[in-house]
Every structure is written in structure tokens, then in C-alpha cells.
Design an enzyme around this catalytic site. Structure first.
Site, PDB file in Angstrom:
ATOM      1  N   ASP A  46       1.236  -1.305  -0.143  1.00 30.71           N
ATOM      2  CA  ASP A  46       0.197  -0.099   0.110  1.00 30.71           C
ATOM      3  C   ASP A  46       1.224   1.372   0.721  1.00 30.71           C
ATOM      4  O   ASP A  46       2.160   1.425   1.286  1.00 30.71           O
ATOM      5  CB  ASP A  46      -1.153   0.119   1.392  1.00 30.71           C
ATOM      6  CG  ASP A  46      -1.780   1.384   1.201  1.00 30.71           C
ATOM      7  OD1 ASP A  46      -3.221   0.964   0.516  1.00 30.71           O
ATOM      8  OD2 ASP A  46      -1.182   2.237   1.605  1.00 30.71           O
ATOM      9  N   TYR A  51       2.620   9.934  -0.284  1.00 29.43           N
ATOM     10  CA  TYR A  51       3.808   9.803   0.664  1.00 29.43           C
ATOM     11  C   TYR A  51       4.704  10.374  -0.269  1.00 29.43           C
ATOM     12  O   TYR A  51       5.978  10.367   0.038  1.00 29.43           O
ATOM     13  CB  TYR A  51       3.435   8.446   0.540  1.00 29.43           C
ATOM     14  CG  TYR A  51       2.743   7.865   1.558  1.00 29.43           C
ATOM     15  CD1 TYR A  51       1.637   8.277   2.107  1.00 29.43           C
ATOM     16  CD2 TYR A  51       2.087   6.565   1.220  1.00 29.43           C
ATOM     17  CE1 TYR A  51       0.531   7.962   3.003  1.00 29.43           C
ATOM     18  CE2 TYR A  51       0.846   5.675   1.937  1.00 29.43           C
ATOM     19  CZ  TYR A  51       0.832   6.710   3.021  1.00 29.43           C
ATOM     20  OH  TYR A  51      -0.990   6.025   3.230  1.00 29.43           O
ATOM     21  N   LYS A  76      -3.473   5.686  -4.071  1.00 32.93           N
ATOM     22  CA  LYS A  76      -4.676   6.742  -3.224  1.00 32.93           C
ATOM     23  C   LYS A  76      -4.177   7.847  -4.832  1.00 32.93           C
ATOM     24  O   LYS A  76      -3.191   8.960  -4.283  1.00 32.93           O
ATOM     25  CB  LYS A  76      -4.090   7.160  -2.149  1.00 32.93           C
ATOM     26  CG  LYS A  76      -4.318   5.559  -1.319  1.00 32.93           C
ATOM     27  CD  LYS A  76      -4.200   6.100   0.291  1.00 32.93           C
ATOM     28  CE  LYS A  76      -4.277   5.253   0.723  1.00 32.93           C
ATOM     29  NZ  LYS A  76      -2.172   4.859   0.934  1.00 32.93           N
ATOM     30  N   HIS A 107      -7.829   9.942  -1.119  1.00 33.76           N
ATOM     31  CA  HIS A 107      -7.031   9.106   0.227  1.00 33.76           C
ATOM     32  C   HIS A 107      -7.671  10.711   0.942  1.00 33.76           C
ATOM     33  O   HIS A 107      -8.096   9.633   2.087  1.00 33.76           O
ATOM     34  CB  HIS A 107      -5.705  10.384  -0.148  1.00 33.76           C
ATOM     35  CG  HIS A 107      -4.920  10.387   1.025  1.00 33.76           C
ATOM     36  ND1 HIS A 107      -3.563  10.257   0.505  1.00 33.76           N
ATOM     37  CD2 HIS A 107      -5.180   9.704   2.187  1.00 33.76           C
ATOM     38  CE1 HIS A 107      -2.940   9.170   1.605  1.00 33.76           C
ATOM     39  NE2 HIS A 107      -3.611   9.308   2.356  1.00 33.76           N
TER      40      HIS A 107
END
Length: 295
Positions: A46, A51, A76, A107
Site C-alpha cells: 500500500d 507519500y 491513492k 485519499h
């Protein structure tokens, strides 16, 4: 409820119960973590555009040599990309070095500008409808779509107009944030829940909690295993422990069966110690429908 090894999505696909989370995993370290996890039995990875490590996750996937079809990959849609999801999807695919995603999530229900402020010119529900269109028209690129950080209030609005019921809602879950009503709501609607931050946070007080340690001693496992296993023992729930350390990556994959009494005891921790690792309170958006969030 015995722990499961996978959970069936409303698409019919199986999502492995335990996956490697990569939130806060730094470039370099995350590449190795993904490679090591895949080489050592993990079947779910994931990540997220937010990120800023999709490229490194993709490098780890490539370095592992593991066949793409043998594991489940999730990323996401970032908040500033809600106005152009098609372009964002292509960017994620390119960075990850893959032709398809097993799961693509919104997200947060919080469209934002590139500068970080709220973008009230965009309705997140319109973004979801655009994601639906991409999913329905590109089955070769998107195997499933879902949401993340959605409260009951926001899910009700989505479901009132959705053509596609989200396959997953990824939310924070641990004994100090069990979100029992939200998990049950998702279960009734056929939405699988994925738990992030199952340990609570970095340096979480849950690792020293008396109840957690008592159960860990009974099964001769680490406190972290109890916390991860709690989510794996909940029907319709998958879980994302995060680590970049070989030993912990391996250890986190060990799931134990808990009794109903132990599950209840762990969830009761919330009555005396409630906290969130990720506060759903966004400037310009409020608490996004989470009743326990700080205003």
C-alpha cells in the site's frame, strides 16, 4: 472470530488481510522494505501519491522479481489532484512501473490546491464520479476503486449517488481508535475496511498497555502482533502494519487468533485512552464528519 488470510471485495477479488504500509517510509528505506516484504511472503503493498514514494515503491517491486499478478497493489489519489484524476492515475502507474492497480483510493474527501489550501471549486463527489468513469472504462488499469478516511456522514452522501460502491474504506484503527460504528456501517454496505496505524503511532503507548502485554504474554508474541492481529480478527477488515526493518517486517506478518473476550478487552482500552495518529481535521473542511475528531 479467527483471523483471515484474505477478505473478498465486492468486486469478487481477494484482498490479502495483511499488507505492507508505506506511510512515513522514506525513499531508499521504502524501496528495500517493499523488496524484502515481497520476497518474504507479503501479498499486498500500500502506498499513496501523497507519500511521495511511489517511484521508490515501484523500484522495490521491480527489484523483488516477484510477478506483478501475484500481489495486490494499492495507491491513492492525492487531494490536490482531485480536479484531474485521469492524469494523476497515469502518473501513479508510471511511477510504480505497473500497467494496472488492484485498488485506487480517494485519499481524503478534501480537494485542495497545490499550495495546500482548500479548493472549494471542486466537489469531492464529482471526483468520485470521475474515478467511477475511469474504473468502468478502464478495467485493464483499475481492478477496484475505493475511499480513505471517510466517515459515515461522507459515505452516506457518496452512496446516495454512486454508481460504484467503494470496494474499500481505509481508516485509522487500533484499540484507542476502534471506530466500531463506522466498521459496522461499512460491513453492512459491503465495503471492506483497511486499518492503517494499527499500532497507534510511532512510539505508541499501546505497546506498553497492560492489556496488550498480558495477551502478548499468553500467546508468546510481541505486543505489536496482538495489535495487528486484532484487526485481522475483525470480519471484513484488512490491516497495514508499516516497517522498514527486516526483522519487524517478518514479525508483523505473524497473526494469532484472538478470543471474543480478548477482542472486547482490547476495544475497551478506548474508554480510558483515546487518541488518533492522524487527526481528520483540515483547515477549511472541519473534522470531515468524524465525531471524535478535535475541532
Amino acid at each position: 472470530m479467527p483471523a483471515s488470510t484474505s477478505v473478498k471485495l465486492n468486486t469478487g477479488a481477494e484482498k490479502p488481510t495483511v499488507g505492507l504500509g508505506t506511510w512515513k517510509s522514506q525513499p531508499g528505506a521504502v524501496e528495500h522494505a517493499v523488496e524484502y516484504a515481497l520476497k518474504n511472503g507479503y501479498k499486498s503493498i500500500d502506498t499513496a501519491a501523497a507519500y511521495q514514494n511511489e517511484k521508490e515503491v515501484g523500484q522495490g517491486i521491480k527489484a523483488s522479481g516477484v510477478a506483478r499478478e501475484s500481489f495486490f497493489l494499492t495507491t491513492k489519489l492525492d487531494n490536490p489532484d482531485q480536479g484531474h484524476p485521469a492524469e494523476a492515475l497515469e502518473s501513479s502507474l508510471e511511477k510504480l512501473g505497473t500497467t494496472y492497480l488492484d485498488l485506487w483510493l480517494m485519499h481524503w474527501p478534501a480537494p485542495m490546491t497545490k499550495e495546500g489550501g482548500p479548493d472549494h471549486s471542486i466537489d469531492w463527489l464529482d471526483t468520485w464520479k470521475a474515478m467511477e468513469k475511469l474504473y468502468l472504462e478502464n478495467p485493464d488499469k483499475l481492478k477496484a476503486i475505493g475511499v480513505s478516511n471517510f466517515s459515515i456522514e461522507f459515505l452516506e452522501r457518496l452512496l446516495a449517488e454512486a454508481k460504484v460502491v467503494p470496494a474499500v474504506n481505509q481508516i485509522e484503527l487500533h484499540p484507542s481508535c476502534p471506530q466500531l460504528e463506522l466498521v459496522e456501517f461499512c460491513r453492512k454496505k459491503g465495503i471492506v475496511v483497511t486499518a492503517y496505524s494499527p499500532l497507534g503511532s510511532d512510539g505508541s503507548p499501546l505497546l506498553k498497555n497492560e492489556v496488550v502485554n498480558k495477551i502478548a504474554a499468553k500467546y508468546d508474541v510481541a505486543p505489536a502482533n496482538v495489535l495487528i492481529s486484532l484487526q485481522a480478527n475483525r470480519p471484513g477488515v484488512t490491516v497495514l502494519p508499516k516497517s522498514v526493518t527486516n526483522e519487524r517486517i517478518l514479525a508483523n506478518s505473524k497473526i494469532i487468533d484472538l478470543t471474543e473476550a480478548e477482542i472486547d478487552e482490547l476495544h475497551a482500552i478506548d474508554k480510558t485512552s483515546h487518541f488518533r495518529a492522524c487527526e481528520p481535521n483540515w483547515t477549511g473542511f472541519g473534522t470531515l464528519g468524524f465525531p471524535d475528531a478535535k475541532p
